[in-house]
Write an enzyme that holds these catalytic residues in place. Structure first.
Site, PDB file in Angstrom:
ATOM      1  N   ASP A 183      -0.343  -2.248 -15.328  1.00 42.61           N
ATOM      2  CA  ASP A 183      -1.231  -3.312 -15.788  1.00 42.61           C
ATOM      3  C   ASP A 183      -2.562  -2.789 -16.297  1.00 42.61           C
ATOM      4  OD1 ASP A 183      -1.886  -6.630 -14.372  1.00 42.61           O
ATOM      5  OD2 ASP A 183      -1.853  -5.908 -16.407  1.00 42.61           O
ATOM      6  N   THR A 184      -3.644  -3.191 -15.669  1.00 43.45           N
ATOM      7  CA  THR A 184      -4.962  -3.247 -16.288  1.00 43.45           C
ATOM      8  C   THR A 184      -5.790  -1.980 -16.194  1.00 43.45           C
ATOM      9  OG1 THR A 184      -5.993  -3.858 -14.211  1.00 43.45           O
ATOM     10  CG2 THR A 184      -5.085  -5.617 -15.491  1.00 43.45           C
ATOM     11  N   VAL A 185      -6.925  -2.020 -16.906  1.00 42.51           N
ATOM     12  CA  VAL A 185      -8.056  -1.150 -16.595  1.00 42.51           C
ATOM     13  C   VAL A 185      -9.133  -2.036 -15.984  1.00 42.51           C
ATOM     14  CG1 VAL A 185      -7.526   0.474 -18.436  1.00 42.51           C
ATOM     15  CG2 VAL A 185      -9.112  -1.404 -18.892  1.00 42.51           C
ATOM     16  N   THR A 237      -8.194  -6.173  -9.880  1.00 45.50           N
ATOM     17  CA  THR A 237      -6.845  -5.829  -9.445  1.00 45.50           C
ATOM     18  C   THR A 237      -6.012  -5.285 -10.604  1.00 45.50           C
ATOM     19  OG1 THR A 237      -5.995  -8.064  -9.872  1.00 45.50           O
ATOM     20  CG2 THR A 237      -6.885  -7.620  -7.662  1.00 45.50           C
TER      21      THR A 237
END
Length: 356
Positions: A183-185, A237
């Site tokens: 997923d994310t940064v 998150t």
């Protein structure tokens, strides 16, 4: 004082590319610290560092994002600050070079009064989000400008897999040299005025359903801040988006940190029981990571606590305090044992009121 922490996603980071991930974390921390020391607000610094991460094709955010089943780039981003505990986000946005700047602008615009009792939006998606980005002068780009070679290769691989009706599990779908960052940064900044801001950006999971919005655009699950009399907390998150949304992970984490003096133990219990063993979680073993920063203030000192946690094979993290000569870089990897068990780490720094 000032402090910055960044992450490049929870998932599987190949050892082959570990140097490149650490180097990106290093550059991000140095860039953010320069901004914070120059007097930039935590919101401005977090947005600019997140923009830098979006522009690097190694990350699954902005340029280089994963593609949908239709071969399109659809991004999510959000930002939130303890100054007012207000957050803003864009979801499923296409053709905008830096989604985080759209979220930042949406947040700043929300403080302007509209006529006839209207309330400024804090969450825009798809065409409406792009229209807003264009209206405030953000850079619009073609689809090809957002593509990376690795994202195209992943799309072509999974298109072939689905066409052949193969069933490839999460654990055997890659090799030790293949990165699988789910997923994310994320970025958390503490500015010289004592305010925390958190920013998150993501291209979402590979081969996601067109129109799917992930936690990077969800205030409460992807990012959250909370403020009390003498404490402030910010959380972001990463991981399996649907499970993070179902457990409202960022909010739960931030709220639990406000009532504890043992941040690492509280975080371990949260990841183990509130996330990994939650009935709402679909994917087994559960996959999530998070970054948090807690500021506790008194008349004589400030205590900054930075923590990270993940249930995935790895998580790439970097952090830097205002008086550090260089960032600390961590490629946290789970030890031998069942996946889904949380790996916890952290750092604490107490600054006296007379320190600079």
């Amino acid at each position: 004082m000032a402090f910055i922490a960044v992450h490049l996603g929870a998932g599987f980071h190949s050892k082959k590319h570990e140097y490149e991930y650490n180097e990106l974390c290093r550059r991000a921390c140095i860039t953010g610290m320069k901004l914070l020391k120059s007097g930039a607000s935590s919101v401005a610094a977090a947005a600019q560092v997140c923009k830098m991460l979006e522009d690097d094709k190694m990350t699954n955010a902005g340029t280089g994002s994963n593609l949908t089943t239709a071969g399109e780039v659809e991004c999510d981003a959000s930002i939130m600050c303890t100054d007012h505990n207000r957050g803003a986000a864009v979801g499923c946005i296409s053709g905008v070079k830096n989604p985080i700047l759209a979220a930042e602008k949406l947040l700043s615009e929300s403080f302007k009064q509209l006529s006839h009792g209207r309330v400024s939006p804090l969450f825009l998606v798809a065409h409406g989000a792009r229209q807003f980005a264009e209206s405030v002068g953000l850079e619009i780009v073609t689809k090809s400008e957002l593509l990376s070679e690795s994202a195209i290769m992943r799309f072509e691989h999974w298109t072939e897999v689905f066409a052949d009706e193969l069933r490839v599990t999460h654990t055997n779908s890659g090799s030790e040299n293949e990165d699988m960052i789910t997923d994310t940064v994320g970025v958390i900044c503490l500015d010289m005025k004592g305010e925390l801001a958190v920013a998150s950006s993501s291209g979402g999971v590979t081969m996601k359903q067109p129109g799917r919005v992930g936690p990077a655009a969800m205030i409460g699950s992807g990012v959250w801040t909370v403020t009390a009399k003498d404490s402030k907390v910010a959380v972001c998150t990463s991981g399996t988006g649907e499970d993070i949304i179902s457990t409202n992970l960022a909010c739960r984490c931030a709220e639990s940190q406000m009532t504890t003096s043992d941040e690492l133990e509280s975080l371990s219990m949260l990841m183990k029981y509130d996330f990994a063993q939650s009935q709402a979680v679909q994917l087994r073993p559960p996959a999530a990571g998070l970054l948090l920063m807690k500021l506790t203030q008194s008349d004589k000192s400030q205590l900054v606590r930075f923590c990270y946690a993940h249930t995935t094979p790895s998580m790439s993290v970097g952090y830097m305090a205002h008086n550090a000569s260089s960032p600390t870089l961590i490629m946290s990897r789970s030890k031998e044992g069942p996946l889904g068990q949380p790996v916890i780490g952290g750092y604490a720094k107490r600054i006296n009121s007379f320190d600079t």
